[in-house]
Motif scaffolding. Structure first.
Motif, mmCIF file in Angstrom:
data_model
loop_
_atom_site.group_PDB
_atom_site.id
_atom_site.type_symbol
_atom_site.label_atom_id
_atom_site.label_comp_id
_atom_site.label_asym_id
_atom_site.label_seq_id
_atom_site.Cartn_x
_atom_site.Cartn_y
_atom_site.Cartn_z
ATOM 1 N N MET A 1 0.865 -1.200 0.000
ATOM 2 C CA MET A 1 0.000 0.000 0.000
ATOM 3 C C MET A 1 0.894 1.240 0.000
ATOM 4 O O MET A 1 1.603 1.482 0.982
ATOM 5 N N ALA A 2 0.890 1.996 -1.101
ATOM 6 C CA ALA A 2 1.730 3.192 -1.165
ATOM 7 C C ALA A 2 1.107 4.304 -0.324
ATOM 8 O O ALA A 2 -0.101 4.354 -0.136
ATOM 9 N N GLU A 3 1.940 5.160 0.205
ATOM 10 C CA GLU A 3 1.449 6.339 0.923
ATOM 11 C C GLU A 3 2.010 7.580 0.236
ATOM 12 O O GLU A 3 3.122 7.551 -0.285
ATOM 13 N N PHE A 4 1.260 8.627 0.252
ATOM 14 C CA PHE A 4 1.693 9.863 -0.393
ATOM 15 C C PHE A 4 1.603 11.001 0.612
ATOM 16 O O PHE A 4 0.698 11.021 1.455
ATOM 17 N N THR A 5 2.558 11.938 0.505
ATOM 18 C CA THR A 5 2.594 12.995 1.515
ATOM 19 C C THR A 5 1.998 14.310 1.010
ATOM 20 O O THR A 5 1.470 15.098 1.795
ATOM 21 N N ARG A 6 2.088 14.508 -0.309
ATOM 22 C CA ARG A 6 1.568 15.767 -0.873
ATOM 23 C C ARG A 6 0.925 15.436 -2.220
ATOM 24 O O ARG A 6 1.625 14.985 -3.141
ATOM 25 N N VAL A 7 -0.359 15.652 -2.306
ATOM 26 C CA VAL A 7 -1.100 15.201 -3.490
ATOM 27 C C VAL A 7 -1.770 16.396 -4.173
ATOM 28 O O VAL A 7 -2.431 17.206 -3.517
ATOM 29 N N LEU A 8 -1.583 16.474 -5.493
ATOM 30 C CA LEU A 8 -2.307 17.484 -6.275
ATOM 31 C C LEU A 8 -3.657 16.903 -6.687
ATOM 32 O O LEU A 8 -3.715 15.844 -7.325
ATOM 33 N N VAL A 9 -4.725 17.598 -6.301
ATOM 34 C CA VAL A 9 -6.076 17.183 -6.671
ATOM 35 C C VAL A 9 -6.590 18.217 -7.670
ATOM 36 O O VAL A 9 -6.850 19.365 -7.296
ATOM 37 N N LYS A 32 -0.746 16.381 2.771
ATOM 38 C CA LYS A 32 -1.007 17.749 2.291
ATOM 39 C C LYS A 32 -1.738 17.673 0.960
ATOM 40 O O LYS A 32 -1.388 16.851 0.113
ATOM 41 N N LEU A 33 -2.730 18.545 0.801
ATOM 42 C CA LEU A 33 -3.491 18.553 -0.451
ATOM 43 C C LEU A 33 -3.371 19.906 -1.132
ATOM 44 O O LEU A 33 -3.566 20.947 -0.497
ATOM 45 N N VAL A 34 -3.034 19.866 -2.426
ATOM 46 C CA VAL A 34 -3.036 21.075 -3.237
ATOM 47 C C VAL A 34 -4.175 20.905 -4.236
ATOM 48 O O VAL A 34 -4.246 19.874 -4.910
ATOM 49 N N ALA A 66 2.252 26.021 -17.245
ATOM 50 C CA ALA A 66 2.813 26.740 -16.085
ATOM 51 C C ALA A 66 1.975 26.468 -14.833
ATOM 52 O O ALA A 66 2.517 26.284 -13.731
ATOM 53 N N ASP A 67 0.650 26.428 -14.980
ATOM 54 C CA ASP A 67 -0.226 26.142 -13.832
ATOM 55 C C ASP A 67 -0.003 24.708 -13.342
ATOM 56 O O ASP A 67 0.034 24.441 -12.130
ATOM 57 N N ALA A 68 0.127 23.809 -14.294
ATOM 58 C CA ALA A 68 0.331 22.396 -13.924
ATOM 59 C C ALA A 68 1.636 22.249 -13.149
ATOM 60 O O ALA A 68 1.667 21.634 -12.072
ATOM 61 N N ARG A 69 2.695 22.850 -13.680
ATOM 62 C CA ARG A 69 4.016 22.671 -13.043
ATOM 63 C C ARG A 69 4.091 23.319 -11.671
ATOM 64 O O ARG A 69 4.590 22.741 -10.721
ATOM 65 N N ARG A 70 3.559 24.537 -11.565
ATOM 66 C CA ARG A 70 3.741 25.231 -10.276
ATOM 67 C C ARG A 70 2.941 24.565 -9.169
ATOM 68 O O ARG A 70 3.327 24.582 -8.008
ATOM 69 N N THR A 71 1.836 23.939 -9.512
ATOM 70 C CA THR A 71 1.032 23.293 -8.455
ATOM 71 C C THR A 71 1.522 21.875 -8.166
ATOM 72 O O THR A 71 1.327 21.368 -7.070
ATOM 73 N N MET A 72 2.172 21.274 -9.148
ATOM 74 C CA MET A 72 2.609 19.880 -8.983
ATOM 75 C C MET A 72 3.969 19.759 -8.303
ATOM 76 O O MET A 72 4.306 18.706 -7.760
ATOM 77 N N ARG A 73 4.728 20.856 -8.355
ATOM 78 C CA ARG A 73 6.087 20.795 -7.785
ATOM 79 C C ARG A 73 6.011 20.363 -6.317
ATOM 80 O O ARG A 73 5.235 20.898 -5.547
ATOM 81 N N GLY A 74 6.803 19.358 -5.949
ATOM 82 C CA GLY A 74 6.820 18.898 -4.555
ATOM 83 C C GLY A 74 5.757 17.859 -4.244
ATOM 84 O O GLY A 74 5.717 17.331 -3.129
ATOM 85 N N CYS A 75 4.889 17.557 -5.207
ATOM 86 C CA CYS A 75 3.847 16.537 -4.970
ATOM 87 C C CYS A 75 4.380 15.153 -5.332
ATOM 88 O O CYS A 75 5.172 15.017 -6.276
ATOM 89 N N ASP A 76 3.936 14.145 -4.590
ATOM 90 C CA ASP A 76 4.337 12.784 -4.975
ATOM 91 C C ASP A 76 3.206 12.028 -5.676
ATOM 92 O O ASP A 76 3.417 10.897 -6.137
ATOM 93 N N ALA A 77 2.028 12.639 -5.781
ATOM 94 C CA ALA A 77 0.947 12.012 -6.550
ATOM 95 C C ALA A 77 0.004 13.076 -7.097
ATOM 96 O O ALA A 77 -0.080 14.184 -6.559
ATOM 97 N N LEU A 115 8.571 16.315 -13.518
ATOM 98 C CA LEU A 115 8.853 16.592 -12.101
ATOM 99 C C LEU A 115 9.074 15.324 -11.276
ATOM 100 O O LEU A 115 9.297 15.402 -10.062
ATOM 101 N N GLY A 116 8.998 14.172 -11.926
ATOM 102 C CA GLY A 116 9.257 12.920 -11.213
ATOM 103 C C GLY A 116 8.201 12.568 -10.180
ATOM 104 O O GLY A 116 8.503 11.973 -9.128
#
Ligand SMILES: NC(=O)c1ccc[n+]([C@@H]2O[C@H](COP(=O)([O-])OP(=O)(O)OC[C@H]3O[C@@H](n4cnc5c(N)ncnc54)[C@H](O)[C@@H]3O)[C@@H](O)[C@H]2O)c1
Length: 337
Positions: A1-9, A32-34, A66-77, A115-116
């Motif tokens: 079961m994977a866990e994620f710490t910061r997720v872009l929704v 954390k949720l963005v 640009a919107d996709a990248r700036r909100t996704m940076r630092g997210c793991d999912a 962004l990996g």
């Protein structure tokens, strides 16, 4: 079961997205949720009012790199709910569906790769399978996709793009194919909130044709739990059906709603059918169930809870229905029906 710490929704101010935000805050309180949302006619900050202080909200467009990248940076999912979601609107004008549902999904997939981001969950629909009328089988994940409306075609295209990123670049992608969903905070152009709010106002409930089109209605909390299960436990490169193992015709939806709202059955009115209407969708959710997910809501309880929610949130739906955007579509679609 994977866990994620910061997720872009993405699309987190819409119906399922806002329910998912609440679900994730409750079930995964340290995550954390963005939320990235364009706030189209269907997006509504009121849907998130009570949780706004617990999330990061960004107004922006998934189709803008640009919107996709700036909100996704630092997210793991990433969980991509953002979409143009109404079949009837896609029959009037498909262009926004192609832009958001196809081009937007590709922009997100590319940003996730750059962004990996560890995992990308593409929220899709059972409508990608096309019409099962005349059979008594259920769609399984290995079936070919035969979308028949412009909406379904764009959702299928996004799935193909997501799979292509998985196969060509080794990106970790999962997909959910949820059935017709209902519950709190649903924009009242969709069948169940439209019928409930019309019934409460003693207006007609417009049933397409003879009302025999069958849908598998799933409560939104079950849909959110299914997305979360697939996000954390699904296998990369796989799609998962989510459904309630129900088949309810449109005529029964209307009949149950007049009963629950205490309104006369005479409010139910047959209107000319939707062009190219699919008469039956039905999915086999065994593959998601094997991950441990189960739908919890029964249809009678889920519908009764939803009717009660709309009774209790009259200010919310009246404000939505009074907006020009709602009235314009209502007029364009139903005036000559
Ligand atoms: N509602 C259903 O019955 C159902 C069933 C299966 C799957 N789905 C899928 O679930 C997802 C959510 O559906 P929903 O019913 O909550 O839709 P919705 O229309 O209520 O919400 C969509 C949200 O996406 C946002 N959005 C639209 N375009 C955007 C863009 N370019 N950039 C950023 N945000 C944008 C809107 O502002 C809105 O908040 C969709 O992908 C839909 O295809 C819905």
């Amino acid at each position: 079961m994977a866990e994620f710490t910061r997720v872009l929704v993405t699309g987190g101010a819409g119906f399922i997205g806002s329910n998912y935000v609440r679900y994730a805050l409750r079930e995964k309180p340290t995550r954390k949720l963005v939320v990235l949302d364009k706030l189209t006619y269907a997006g509504n900050l009121d849907n998130l009012r009570d949780v706004m202080e617990r999330i990061e909200f960004v107004r922006g467009d998934i189709a803008e790199p640009a919107d996709a990248r700036r909100t996704m940076r630092g997210c793991d999912a990433v969980v991509n709910f953002a979409a143009e979601s109404h079949v009837d609107r896609s029959l009037l004008d498909s262009a926004p569906f192609v832009r958001t549902n196809v081009a937007g999904a590709l922009v997100l997939l590319e940003a996730a790769r750059e962004l990996g981001v560890n995992r990308f969950c593409q929220v899709s629909t059972d409508e990608v399978y096309g019409d099962l009328a005349g059979t008594n089988r259920c769609s399984t994940e290995t079936d070919a996709l035969h979308p028949r409306s412009p909406y379904a075609a764009t959702k299928a295209a996004a799935e193909h793009l997501a799979m292509s990123c998985c196969l060509s670049f080794g990106q970790d992608v999962v997909m959910t194919r949820g059935s017709n969903t209902y519950g709190p905070w649903q924009y009242p152009e969709k069948i169940i909130p439209l019928f409930i709010t019309n019934a409460l106002d003693e207006r007609h409930l417009p049933v397409y044709g003879d009302g025999s089109a069958m849908r598998d209605y799933m409560h939104v909390e079950d849909h959110c739990a299914g997305v979360e299960t697939v996000l954390c436990a699904g296998a990369a490169g796989q799609a998962y059906n989510l459904g309630a193992r129900l088949e309810v015709p449109g005529s029964e939806v209307a009949a149950r709603i007049v009963e629950l709202t205490g309104r006369p059955a005479a409010l139910i009115r047959s209107v000319p059918d939707r062009p190219g209407h699919d008469y039956r969708y039905s999915v086999d959710p065994s593959k998601a169930e094997a991950l441990g997910w189960r739908r919890r809501w029964t249809w009678p309880d889920g519908l009764a809870q939803t009717v009660q929610w709309y009774r209790d949130h009259e200010d919310w739906w009246r404000a939505v229905k009074e907006k020009l955007e709602f009235r314009k579509h209502d007029q364009a679609w139903y005036a000559n029906r």
